[in-house]
Design an enzyme around this catalytic site. Structure first.
Site, PDB file in Angstrom:
ATOM      1  N   LYS A 184      10.928  41.015   8.748  1.00 27.84           N
ATOM      2  CA  LYS A 184      11.977  40.853   7.741  1.00 27.84           C
ATOM      3  C   LYS A 184      13.345  41.339   8.264  1.00 27.84           C
ATOM      4  O   LYS A 184      13.435  41.803   9.379  1.00 27.84           O
ATOM      5  CB  LYS A 184      11.567  41.573   6.453  1.00 27.84           C
ATOM      6  CG  LYS A 184      10.233  41.064   5.877  1.00 27.84           C
ATOM      7  CD  LYS A 184      10.330  39.652   5.302  1.00 27.84           C
ATOM      8  CE  LYS A 184       9.029  38.889   5.226  1.00 27.84           C
ATOM      9  NZ  LYS A 184       8.080  39.274   4.203  1.00 27.84           N
TER      10      LYS A 184
HETATM   11  C1  LIG Z   1       6.782  38.938   3.457  1.00 31.07           C
HETATM   12  C2  LIG Z   1       6.751  38.403   2.065  1.00 31.07           C
HETATM   13  C3  LIG Z   1       6.120  39.107   1.039  1.00 31.07           C
HETATM   14  C4  LIG Z   1       5.256  40.302   1.283  1.00 31.07           C
HETATM   15  O1  LIG Z   1       5.912  41.393   1.789  1.00 31.07           O
HETATM   16  P1  LIG Z   1       5.020  42.679   2.148  1.00 31.07           P
HETATM   17  O2  LIG Z   1       6.026  43.768   2.292  1.00 31.07           O
HETATM   18  O3  LIG Z   1       4.317  42.359   3.419  1.00 31.07           O
HETATM   19  O4  LIG Z   1       4.089  42.902   1.019  1.00 31.07           O
HETATM   20  C5  LIG Z   1       6.210  38.616  -0.253  1.00 31.07           C
HETATM   21  N1  LIG Z   1       6.884  37.487  -0.525  1.00 31.07           N
HETATM   22  C6  LIG Z   1       7.481  36.769   0.437  1.00 31.07           C
HETATM   23  C7  LIG Z   1       8.225  35.530   0.070  1.00 31.07           C
HETATM   24  C8  LIG Z   1       7.419  37.193   1.770  1.00 31.07           C
HETATM   25  O5  LIG Z   1       7.954  36.456   2.735  1.00 31.07           O
END
Ligand SMILES: *Cc1c(COP(=O)(O)O)cnc(C)c1O
Length: 386
Positions: A184
């Site tokens: 991210k």
């Molecule tokens: C990465 C992601 C998540 C989950 O994030 P985590 O921190 O791994 O739980 C949820 N929604 C979207 C759209 C994502 O890309």
């Protein structure tokens, strides 16, 4: 062709992050404590919201957001199928039913036009996803939510730093969930942040994050008070100070990171625009400033002799990694079978599932890396034109 493999995603970590983590280890306090508090405070200021609660993941943040709104068995939550598993899983885990609405073909964000027809007496909330970091049409969606008395929750896992009409995503939300997973816009190794505008829900969410106890261990260690009364059955969804130290150091670099993402996205747009066999993402506009979490191209299957998976494999052979965001949730076995869904129920999301390829886009990449990807895409396209 590149001589080294370029991964689809990689965090950018430097001395600051190393120092922050080592200092935390030396401090002797590893779990949720002063660094989590400091990270929440810094994040709250950066986004410009009232409340920020650090948790173990965006998935946990979404789950807590829905629970705090009282959503559960018998309720319906409208959402997009073109997203990661977490979005709809969080709804199902509360006992509620996800009601999918197809996406807009140009942005792959939920199509506001189609929301009203799916609202029933059981609908409690709309859960949107800002796909790839491009904000949804929030004014339209907010108006629908207000007209029907629905809560509005944002899966902002892609949208850290994105702006809608000049205002940061998360700054005026009921609840918005951010992720610090390593792919991210910033990372805390793992982790998430739930942000919102309603201080009255803060205590309950903090309790749900920490076993359902009436106050947390760091607070107690500061005051010497006894505590830890169970006021509800809660989860173990907290962030550790080790993660928060990393997240804090990354947050200081977020503006620079996002500027590099934007520059790389612009370079891709400029250099790939001539290829008729692929469609580039919407560039955004004054109302919709993307955080450029992903650069998702779409293959024109009528002009290419290879499918999405083969296209990705061909790029991998040229040492270019790619991602797949997403296979629409209604095509996954659980959602298809449990809710009796068929591919044609959400034709845009189903079609896009066969077309999308995410190119590498992250601040650790150099301009040369971006140009290598461009060359690889040009090469694969030129060898597989119809
Ligand atoms: C990465 C992601 C998540 C989950 O994030 P985590 O921190 O791994 O739980 C949820 N929604 C979207 C759209 C994502 O890309």
């Amino acid at each position: 062709m590149r001589d080294r493999f370029l991964p689809f995603a990689q965090p950018l970590l430097g001395d600051e992050e190393l120092r922050a983590v080592l200092e935390t280890l030396s401090s002797g306090w590893l779990t949720m404590g002063p660094r989590v508090e400091a990270f929440e405070e810094a994040f709250r200021h950066w986004v410009g919201c009232e409340v920020a609660i650090a948790v173990s993941s965006a998935t946990a943040a979404l789950h807590l957001a829905l629970l705090s709104l009282g959503i559960g068995t018998g309720d319906e939550v409208i959402t997009t199928p073109f997203t990661f598993a977490s979005t709809a899983n969080a709804i199902v885990l509360t006992g509620a039913t996800p009601v999918f609405v197809d996406v807009d073909d140009s942005t792959l964000d939920i199509d506001p036009e189609q929301i009203p027809a799916r609202i029933t007496a059981a609908t409690k909330a709309i859960l949107v996803v800002h796909f790839a970091g491009r904000p949804c049409d929030m004014a339209r969606i907010e108006a629908i939510a207000a007209a029907h008395g629905l809560h509005l929750v944002e899966d902002a896992a892609h949208a850290l730093g994105a702006r809608y009409r000049g205002r940061r995503i998360g700054a005026a939300s009921d609840w918005a969930a951010f992720s610090f997973y390593p792919t991210k816009n910033i990372t805390a190794a793992e982790g998430g942040m739930l942000v919102g505008s309603d201080r009255s829900r803060l205590r309950e969410v903090r309790e749900l994050r920490w076993y359902g106890l009436s106050d947390d261990v760091w607070e107690r260690s500061k005051t010497g008070r006894e505590g830890g009364l169970v006021v509800r059955p809660g989860f173990k969804y907290n962030m550790s100070d080790l993660q928060a130290a990393l997240g804090l150091a990354q947050l200081r670099r977020l503006d620079d990171f996002n500027a590099t993402r934007k520059a790389h996205a612009e370079l891709y747009t400029e250099r790939l625009g001539h290829l008729e066999e692929i469609r580039l993402p919407e560039p955004g506009d004054a109302d919709h400033e993307s955080s450029w979490h992903l650069f998702v191209i779409r293959l024109d299957r009528s002009r290419l002799t290879l499918d999405r998976a083969a296209f990705r494999a061909a790029l991998a052979e040229l040492n270019v990694g790619t991602g797949y965001q997403f296979r629409s949730l209604h095509l996954h076995p659980y959602y298809r079978e449990r809710f009796g869904l068929e591919a044609g129920d959400f034709p845009v999301a189903a079609g896009a599932s066969d077309e999308v390829v995410s190119l590498p886009l992250y601040p650790k990449m150099t301009e040369r890396d971006v140009l290598d990807v461009v060359e690889a895409v040009e090469d694969v396209v030129s060898r597989h034109r119809v």
